[in-house]
Write a protein that holds these residues in place. Sequence first.
Motif, short mmCIF file in Angstrom:
data_model
loop_
_atom_site.label_atom_id
_atom_site.label_comp_id
_atom_site.label_asym_id
_atom_site.label_seq_id
_atom_site.Cartn_x
_atom_site.Cartn_y
_atom_site.Cartn_z
N ILE A 149 71.90 59.27 170.64
CA ILE A 149 71.80 60.35 171.38
C ILE A 149 72.75 61.63 170.75
CG2 ILE A 149 72.49 61.39 173.79
CD1 ILE A 149 70.52 59.08 173.77
N HIS A 150 72.07 62.77 170.50
CA HIS A 150 72.70 64.05 169.85
C HIS A 150 73.02 65.04 170.79
CE1 HIS A 150 71.85 62.47 165.73
NE2 HIS A 150 71.01 61.80 166.31
N GLN A 177 83.68 68.69 170.93
CA GLN A 177 84.98 68.85 170.56
C GLN A 177 85.71 67.73 171.39
OE1 GLN A 177 87.31 72.73 170.39
NE2 GLN A 177 85.09 73.64 170.13
N SER A 178 85.36 67.54 172.47
CA SER A 178 85.96 66.43 173.29
C SER A 178 85.74 64.95 172.60
CB SER A 178 85.51 66.39 174.84
OG SER A 178 86.11 67.64 175.46
N LEU A 179 84.46 64.91 172.30
CA LEU A 179 84.14 63.54 171.71
C LEU A 179 84.88 63.40 170.36
CD1 LEU A 179 80.24 63.39 172.33
CD2 LEU A 179 81.98 61.91 173.25
N ALA A 180 85.13 64.42 169.61
CA ALA A 180 85.79 64.27 168.25
C ALA A 180 87.19 63.95 168.47
CB ALA A 180 85.61 65.28 167.48
N LEU A 189 79.89 58.87 177.16
CA LEU A 189 79.41 59.40 176.02
C LEU A 189 80.36 58.75 174.78
CD1 LEU A 189 78.17 63.08 176.54
CD2 LEU A 189 76.64 61.01 176.09
N SER A 190 81.54 58.50 174.89
CA SER A 190 82.24 57.82 173.79
C SER A 190 81.92 56.75 173.30
CB SER A 190 83.75 57.78 174.51
OG SER A 190 84.37 59.38 174.90
N GLU A 209 76.21 60.47 169.28
CA GLU A 209 76.57 61.02 167.84
C GLU A 209 77.45 62.10 167.86
OE1 GLU A 209 74.93 59.23 165.17
OE2 GLU A 209 74.69 57.77 166.78
N PRO A 210 78.04 62.57 166.88
CA PRO A 210 78.86 63.72 166.69
C PRO A 210 78.11 65.06 167.33
CG PRO A 210 79.06 62.56 164.74
CD PRO A 210 78.02 61.89 165.20
N GLY A 211 78.76 65.80 167.92
CA GLY A 211 78.20 66.88 168.68
C GLY A 211 77.74 67.90 167.47
#
Length: 317
Positions: A195-196, A208-211, A243-244, A248-250
Amino acid sequence: MTERIPTREGVLAAADSVAGILPPSPLLPVEIGGRNCWVKAENLQPIGAFKIRGAWWRLSNLTESERAQGVVAVSSGNHAQGVAWAARRLGFKATIVMPADAPQVKLEATRELGAEIVTYDRANEDRDDVAANVIAEHGGVLVHAFADPWVIEGQGSAGVEITQQLGRQPSRIIACCGGGGLSAGLAIACPEAKIHPVEPFGWDMVGQSLAAGELVRAAADAPRTICDALQPTATKPLNLALLSGRAEPGVAVTDEEVRAAQRFAFAKLHLVLEPGGAAALAAALAGKVPFDESSVIMLTGGNTDPSSFAATIAEGE
């Protein structure tokens, strides 16, 4: 009370419910840079956006006492129309908190669906506070645009349709992303797919939150974007948790990349996309996300102001 968590069983039930009232949106082949993939044309839904899915599933699951109160939602336009459409079909009241600078076409369409509109100043007022005040004064059940578990399940119904249309789960899904409700629903619906999430530059709060591994809010001086549908100031803990480790990276796209995607969709697919609905396609066209013949790009909305769309198309002539 323990917060309800969206489940795959819920997504499948939502897909059955949505299938009872709407035909599947088209899954269309497209060639980008000499490579083939697919686009899911959610801009062709009755309200012009995928938001009808989550709104229908949430409102369908209200109790009789909740229906008697009516519903309150916050939206720049597409969730607004989804909630208004579902409320009218189910026969109860909907009040929508909308930014005063929302596209006129979205304000008018929401009003035409029978909803009462309360506007707010996007720059100086918090939309959640405005909605809370409406509920405190008049009552109503809040239907959150992206952090409601039923809404997330409803959005995931698109992933069930994609799987049925392809005959298998897609290798990856590239999705326009605001608060992350669609991305989270797709992640649940299609556990084998990558998922992108794709967001506007400067408003990539999910990415940014995922990172960071924690919620990140938009900066006070965040740049203006033409993607009005993708501008929540932050995602919510539920979406980040879903999503964590799964998304995939945002990816962030610029306004010019989005305009190029709108022109591409109009010329090659004969489709009208609003800026926010073209963000995922923009990422693919700009080479910011990988894709193959089993990948699906979500075209999430087509509710665009006619004059601004005409100007965008004319830029490419």
